[in-house]
Motif scaffolding. Structure first.
Motif, PDB file in Angstrom:
ATOM      1  N   ASN A  49       0.845  -1.369  -0.177  1.00  0.00           N
ATOM      2  CA  ASN A  49       0.104   0.072   0.011  1.00  0.00           C
ATOM      3  C   ASN A  49       0.954   1.179  -0.131  1.00  0.00           C
ATOM      4  O   ASN A  49       1.922   1.384   0.629  1.00  0.00           O
ATOM      5  N   LEU A  50       0.411   2.267  -0.495  1.00  0.00           N
ATOM      6  CA  LEU A  50       0.916   3.587  -0.355  1.00  0.00           C
ATOM      7  C   LEU A  50       0.313   4.389   0.870  1.00  0.00           C
ATOM      8  O   LEU A  50       0.620   4.886   1.697  1.00  0.00           O
ATOM      9  N   ILE A  51      -1.005   4.346   0.540  1.00  0.00           N
ATOM     10  CA  ILE A  51      -1.901   5.020   1.668  1.00  0.00           C
ATOM     11  C   ILE A  51      -3.322   4.058   1.614  1.00  0.00           C
ATOM     12  O   ILE A  51      -3.839   3.862   0.568  1.00  0.00           O
ATOM     13  N   ALA A  52      -3.637   3.518   2.609  1.00  0.00           N
ATOM     14  CA  ALA A  52      -4.596   2.869   2.793  1.00  0.00           C
ATOM     15  C   ALA A  52      -5.327   2.662   4.127  1.00  0.00           C
ATOM     16  O   ALA A  52      -4.883   3.415   4.969  1.00  0.00           O
ATOM     17  N   GLN A  53      -6.610   2.873   4.531  1.00  0.00           N
ATOM     18  CA  GLN A  53      -7.156   2.389   5.780  1.00  0.00           C
ATOM     19  C   GLN A  53      -7.187   0.900   6.142  1.00  0.00           C
ATOM     20  O   GLN A  53      -8.053   0.606   5.834  1.00  0.00           O
ATOM     21  N   GLN A  54      -6.036   0.448   6.648  1.00  0.00           N
ATOM     22  CA  GLN A  54      -6.134  -0.884   7.036  1.00  0.00           C
ATOM     23  C   GLN A  54      -6.100  -1.062   8.736  1.00  0.00           C
ATOM     24  O   GLN A  54      -5.787   0.007   9.161  1.00  0.00           O
ATOM     25  N   PRO A  55      -6.641  -2.258   9.237  1.00  0.00           N
ATOM     26  CA  PRO A  55      -6.536  -2.134  10.638  1.00  0.00           C
ATOM     27  C   PRO A  55      -5.214  -2.111  11.078  1.00  0.00           C
ATOM     28  O   PRO A  55      -4.175  -2.644  10.419  1.00  0.00           O
ATOM     29  N   THR A  56      -4.995  -1.544  12.344  1.00  0.00           N
ATOM     30  CA  THR A  56      -3.641  -1.148  12.861  1.00  0.00           C
ATOM     31  C   THR A  56      -3.182  -2.521  13.447  1.00  0.00           C
ATOM     32  O   THR A  56      -1.798  -2.612  13.653  1.00  0.00           O
ATOM     33  N   SER A  57      -3.990  -3.430  13.291  1.00  0.00           N
ATOM     34  CA  SER A  57      -3.708  -4.851  14.130  1.00  0.00           C
ATOM     35  C   SER A  57      -2.864  -5.488  12.892  1.00  0.00           C
ATOM     36  O   SER A  57      -2.413  -6.636  12.937  1.00  0.00           O
ATOM     37  N   MET A  58      -2.699  -5.013  11.704  1.00  0.00           N
ATOM     38  CA  MET A  58      -1.846  -5.678  10.401  1.00  0.00           C
ATOM     39  C   MET A  58      -1.039  -4.534   9.939  1.00  0.00           C
ATOM     40  O   MET A  58      -1.113  -4.007   9.065  1.00  0.00           O
ATOM     41  N   PRO A  59       0.002  -4.324  10.900  1.00  0.00           N
ATOM     42  CA  PRO A  59       1.340  -3.349  10.432  1.00  0.00           C
ATOM     43  C   PRO A  59       1.839  -3.492   9.059  1.00  0.00           C
ATOM     44  O   PRO A  59       2.337  -2.599   8.703  1.00  0.00           O
ATOM     45  N   ARG A  60       2.011  -4.910   8.626  1.00  0.00           N
ATOM     46  CA  ARG A  60       2.593  -5.033   7.219  1.00  0.00           C
ATOM     47  C   ARG A  60       1.770  -3.965   6.068  1.00  0.00           C
ATOM     48  O   ARG A  60       2.447  -3.619   5.248  1.00  0.00           O
ATOM     49  N   TYR A 114       6.770   3.501   4.111  1.00  0.00           N
ATOM     50  CA  TYR A 114       5.824   3.221   5.391  1.00  0.00           C
ATOM     51  C   TYR A 114       5.119   4.583   5.452  1.00  0.00           C
ATOM     52  O   TYR A 114       5.353   5.681   5.311  1.00  0.00           O
ATOM     53  N   PHE A 115       3.701   4.262   5.743  1.00  0.00           N
ATOM     54  CA  PHE A 115       2.928   5.500   6.123  1.00  0.00           C
ATOM     55  C   PHE A 115       2.181   5.288   7.443  1.00  0.00           C
ATOM     56  O   PHE A 115       1.967   4.175   7.948  1.00  0.00           O
ATOM     57  N   THR A 116       1.958   6.145   8.105  1.00  0.00           N
ATOM     58  CA  THR A 116       1.597   6.392   9.537  1.00  0.00           C
ATOM     59  C   THR A 116      -0.103   6.194   9.419  1.00  0.00           C
ATOM     60  O   THR A 116      -0.806   6.752   8.452  1.00  0.00           O
ATOM     61  N   ASN A 117      -0.818   5.782  10.395  1.00  0.00           N
ATOM     62  CA  ASN A 117      -2.020   5.820  10.815  1.00  0.00           C
ATOM     63  C   ASN A 117      -2.407   7.086  11.398  1.00  0.00           C
ATOM     64  O   ASN A 117      -1.764   7.072  12.724  1.00  0.00           O
ATOM     65  N   GLY A 118      -3.070   8.089  11.047  1.00  0.00           N
ATOM     66  CA  GLY A 118      -3.380   9.080  11.852  1.00  0.00           C
ATOM     67  C   GLY A 118      -3.816  10.421  11.051  1.00  0.00           C
ATOM     68  O   GLY A 118      -4.236  10.259   9.948  1.00  0.00           O
ATOM     69  N   ASP A 119      -3.956  11.357  11.753  1.00  0.00           N
ATOM     70  CA  ASP A 119      -4.511  12.513  11.022  1.00  0.00           C
ATOM     71  C   ASP A 119      -3.384  13.771  11.573  1.00  0.00           C
ATOM     72  O   ASP A 119      -3.409  14.237  12.492  1.00  0.00           O
ATOM     73  N   PRO A 120      -2.488  14.043  10.342  1.00  0.00           N
ATOM     74  CA  PRO A 120      -2.421  13.694   9.047  1.00  0.00           C
ATOM     75  C   PRO A 120      -1.654  12.387   8.926  1.00  0.00           C
ATOM     76  O   PRO A 120      -0.883  11.975   9.724  1.00  0.00           O
ATOM     77  N   ILE A 121      -1.835  11.739   7.748  1.00  0.00           N
ATOM     78  CA  ILE A 121      -1.084  10.216   7.536  1.00  0.00           C
ATOM     79  C   ILE A 121       0.070  11.086   6.884  1.00  0.00           C
ATOM     80  O   ILE A 121       0.166  12.080   6.126  1.00  0.00           O
ATOM     81  N   PRO A 161       9.266   7.801  12.706  1.00  0.00           N
ATOM     82  CA  PRO A 161       9.393   6.870  13.729  1.00  0.00           C
ATOM     83  C   PRO A 161      10.473   5.792  13.474  1.00  0.00           C
ATOM     84  O   PRO A 161      10.185   4.916  12.639  1.00  0.00           O
ATOM     85  N   THR A 162      11.679   6.020  13.867  1.00  0.00           N
ATOM     86  CA  THR A 162      12.893   5.453  13.736  1.00  0.00           C
ATOM     87  C   THR A 162      12.726   3.727  13.670  1.00  0.00           C
ATOM     88  O   THR A 162      13.216   2.886  12.974  1.00  0.00           O
ATOM     89  N   ALA A 163      12.208   3.309  15.052  1.00  0.00           N
ATOM     90  CA  ALA A 163      12.129   1.856  15.271  1.00  0.00           C
ATOM     91  C   ALA A 163      11.204   1.339  14.299  1.00  0.00           C
ATOM     92  O   ALA A 163      11.561   0.220  13.713  1.00  0.00           O
ATOM     93  N   ARG A 164       9.947   1.908  13.887  1.00  0.00           N
ATOM     94  CA  ARG A 164       8.960   1.137  12.917  1.00  0.00           C
ATOM     95  C   ARG A 164       9.777   1.343  11.607  1.00  0.00           C
ATOM     96  O   ARG A 164       9.394   0.434  10.748  1.00  0.00           O
ATOM     97  N   LEU A 165      10.339   2.362  11.182  1.00  0.00           N
ATOM     98  CA  LEU A 165      11.217   2.466  10.034  1.00  0.00           C
ATOM     99  C   LEU A 165      12.030   1.379   9.856  1.00  0.00           C
ATOM    100  O   LEU A 165      12.370   0.829   8.568  1.00  0.00           O
ATOM    101  N   GLN A 166      12.906   1.290  10.795  1.00  0.00           N
ATOM    102  CA  GLN A 166      13.616   0.051  10.667  1.00  0.00           C
ATOM    103  C   GLN A 166      13.289  -1.321  10.594  1.00  0.00           C
ATOM    104  O   GLN A 166      13.596  -2.239   9.875  1.00  0.00           O
ATOM    105  N   THR A 167      12.217  -1.476  11.162  1.00  0.00           N
ATOM    106  CA  THR A 167      11.248  -2.764  10.997  1.00  0.00           C
ATOM    107  C   THR A 167      10.772  -3.085   9.790  1.00  0.00           C
ATOM    108  O   THR A 167      10.852  -3.987   8.921  1.00  0.00           O
ATOM    109  N   ALA A 168      10.145  -1.690   9.107  1.00  0.00           N
ATOM    110  CA  ALA A 168       9.892  -1.999   7.826  1.00  0.00           C
ATOM    111  C   ALA A 168      11.015  -2.137   6.771  1.00  0.00           C
ATOM    112  O   ALA A 168      10.611  -2.869   5.746  1.00  0.00           O
TER     113      ALA A 168
END
Length: 152
Positions: free
Chosen positions: A62-73, A103-110, A125-132
Protein backbone atom coordinates in the motif's frame (compact mmCIF):
# COMPACT_ATOMS: atom_id res chain seq x y z
CA UNK A 1 6.68 -1.21 -28.50
CA UNK A 2 6.32 -1.92 -24.83
CA UNK A 3 3.74 -4.01 -23.06
CA UNK A 4 3.50 -3.57 -19.31
CA UNK A 5 0.93 -5.93 -17.81
CA UNK A 6 -0.70 -5.01 -14.53
CA UNK A 7 -2.73 -7.66 -12.75
CA UNK A 8 -5.11 -7.39 -9.84
CA UNK A 9 -5.13 -10.62 -7.87
CA UNK A 10 -3.97 -12.63 -4.92
CA UNK A 11 -5.25 -13.03 -1.42
CA UNK A 12 -5.13 -10.03 0.90
CA UNK A 13 -2.03 -10.00 3.11
CA UNK A 14 0.08 -13.15 2.59
CA UNK A 15 3.63 -12.37 1.52
CA UNK A 16 4.27 -15.56 -0.50
CA UNK A 17 2.48 -15.42 -3.85
CA UNK A 18 -0.58 -17.60 -4.24
CA UNK A 19 -0.73 -20.39 -6.84
CA UNK A 20 -2.84 -18.27 -9.26
CA UNK A 21 -0.38 -15.37 -8.93
CA UNK A 22 2.52 -17.74 -9.64
CA UNK A 23 0.70 -19.16 -12.67
CA UNK A 24 0.24 -15.66 -14.13
CA UNK A 25 3.84 -14.79 -13.34
CA UNK A 26 4.96 -17.85 -15.29
CA UNK A 27 2.61 -17.37 -18.26
CA UNK A 28 2.70 -13.62 -18.93
CA UNK A 29 6.49 -13.15 -19.26
CA UNK A 30 6.61 -16.13 -21.63
CA UNK A 31 5.19 -13.83 -24.31
CA UNK A 32 7.72 -11.93 -26.41
CA UNK A 33 5.33 -8.98 -26.27
CA UNK A 34 5.47 -8.57 -22.48
CA UNK A 35 8.26 -6.43 -21.00
CA UNK A 36 7.12 -6.14 -17.38
CA UNK A 37 4.44 -7.59 -15.09
CA UNK A 38 3.30 -5.97 -11.87
CA UNK A 39 0.62 -6.97 -9.42
CA UNK A 40 -1.63 -5.13 -7.07
CA UNK A 41 -4.42 -5.97 -4.63
CA UNK A 42 -2.43 -7.81 -1.98
CA UNK A 43 -2.01 -5.24 0.79
CA UNK A 44 1.52 -6.29 1.75
CA UNK A 45 4.81 -6.15 -0.11
CA UNK A 46 5.44 -9.31 -2.09
CA UNK A 47 8.48 -10.58 -4.04
CA UNK A 48 10.12 -8.86 -6.98
CA UNK A 49 11.81 -11.37 -9.26
CA UNK A 50 12.63 -12.17 -12.86
CA UNK A 51 10.74 -14.78 -14.86
CA UNK A 52 11.92 -15.58 -18.38
CA UNK A 53 14.34 -12.66 -18.02
CA UNK A 54 11.53 -10.17 -17.34
CA UNK A 55 10.67 -8.40 -14.12
CA UNK A 56 7.64 -9.50 -12.13
CA UNK A 57 6.44 -7.49 -9.15
CA UNK A 58 3.94 -9.70 -7.35
CA UNK A 59 2.53 -7.03 -5.04
CA UNK A 60 3.47 -3.47 -4.15
CA UNK A 61 1.67 -3.30 -0.81
CA UNK A 62 0.00 0.00 0.00
CA UNK A 63 1.00 3.61 -0.45
CA UNK A 64 -1.92 4.93 1.57
CA UNK A 65 -4.83 2.83 2.76
CA UNK A 66 -7.15 2.52 5.70
CA UNK A 67 -6.14 -0.88 7.08
CA UNK A 68 -6.56 -2.25 10.60
CA UNK A 69 -3.69 -1.23 12.85
CA UNK A 70 -3.53 -4.89 13.92
CA UNK A 71 -2.04 -5.58 10.46
CA UNK A 72 1.17 -3.49 10.56
CA UNK A 73 2.59 -4.90 7.30
CA UNK A 74 -0.30 -3.23 5.43
CA UNK A 75 1.32 0.12 6.25
CA UNK A 76 4.30 -0.74 4.02
CA UNK A 77 4.64 -0.43 0.27
CA UNK A 78 6.87 -0.15 -2.76
CA UNK A 79 7.36 2.51 -5.34
CA UNK A 80 8.93 0.82 -8.35
CA UNK A 81 11.21 2.49 -10.89
CA UNK A 82 12.10 0.91 -14.23
CA UNK A 83 14.32 2.19 -17.00
CA UNK A 84 13.40 0.92 -20.46
CA UNK A 85 15.80 0.55 -23.35
CA UNK A 86 14.84 0.08 -26.98
CA UNK A 87 14.36 1.80 -30.28
CA UNK A 88 11.25 3.58 -31.59
CA UNK A 89 9.14 1.06 -33.45
CA UNK A 90 11.09 -1.81 -31.90
CA UNK A 91 10.88 -3.74 -28.69
CA UNK A 92 11.72 -2.27 -25.31
CA UNK A 93 13.18 -4.10 -22.36
CA UNK A 94 13.83 -3.19 -18.74
CA UNK A 95 17.48 -2.21 -18.39
CA UNK A 96 17.34 -1.06 -14.75
CA UNK A 97 15.01 -1.89 -11.87
CA UNK A 98 14.84 -0.29 -8.45
CA UNK A 99 12.42 0.19 -5.61
CA UNK A 100 11.75 2.60 -2.79
CA UNK A 101 10.30 0.97 0.30
CA UNK A 102 7.67 3.16 1.95
CA UNK A 103 5.89 3.30 5.29
CA UNK A 104 2.88 5.43 6.15
CA UNK A 105 1.43 6.33 9.50
CA UNK A 106 -2.11 5.87 10.70
CA UNK A 107 -3.43 9.18 11.90
CA UNK A 108 -4.40 12.67 11.05
CA UNK A 109 -2.44 13.62 9.10
CA UNK A 110 -1.13 10.49 7.44
CA UNK A 111 2.60 10.73 6.75
CA UNK A 112 4.35 8.75 4.01
CA UNK A 113 8.03 7.99 4.60
CA UNK A 114 10.49 6.67 2.03
CA UNK A 115 12.13 4.22 4.42
CA UNK A 116 15.84 4.36 3.54
CA UNK A 117 16.11 8.11 3.02
CA UNK A 118 13.98 8.87 6.09
CA UNK A 119 16.22 6.71 8.26
CA UNK A 120 19.32 8.37 6.79
CA UNK A 121 17.88 11.82 7.55
CA UNK A 122 16.68 10.87 11.04
CA UNK A 123 13.06 11.66 10.16
CA UNK A 124 10.00 9.69 11.19
CA UNK A 125 9.40 6.85 13.65
CA UNK A 126 12.89 5.32 13.64
CA UNK A 127 12.10 1.93 15.21
CA UNK A 128 9.11 1.33 12.90
CA UNK A 129 11.06 2.45 9.84
CA UNK A 130 13.87 0.02 10.73
CA UNK A 131 11.32 -2.78 11.07
CA UNK A 132 9.78 -1.80 7.72
CA UNK A 133 13.18 -1.74 5.99
CA UNK A 134 13.95 -5.28 7.16
CA UNK A 135 10.48 -6.64 6.37
CA UNK A 136 10.28 -5.01 2.94
CA UNK A 137 13.71 -6.34 1.92
CA UNK A 138 12.78 -9.85 3.11
CA UNK A 139 9.54 -9.78 1.10
CA UNK A 140 11.13 -8.34 -2.04
CA UNK A 141 13.92 -10.93 -1.95
CA UNK A 142 11.79 -13.93 -0.93
CA UNK A 143 12.00 -15.68 -4.30
CA UNK A 144 15.47 -14.47 -5.29
CA UNK A 145 16.33 -14.26 -8.98
CA UNK A 146 16.39 -10.47 -8.74
CA UNK A 147 20.04 -9.71 -9.38
CA UNK A 148 20.51 -6.07 -10.30
CA UNK A 149 17.44 -4.89 -8.37
CA UNK A 150 18.42 -1.73 -6.50
CA UNK A 151 16.92 -0.72 -3.15
CA UNK A 152 16.86 3.02 -2.63
Amino acid sequence: YLLVVPFHGGTVSPVPPTAPQAALAAALPASDDVALVFGEHVHVVQPVTQVNGKWVVYGMGNLIAQQPTSMPRTYEGLTMRFTFTGTPGGRYTVSKASYIGTYFTNGDPIRVYPVVSSLAAGKGPTARLQTARTAIAASVNLLGNNEGLIAS
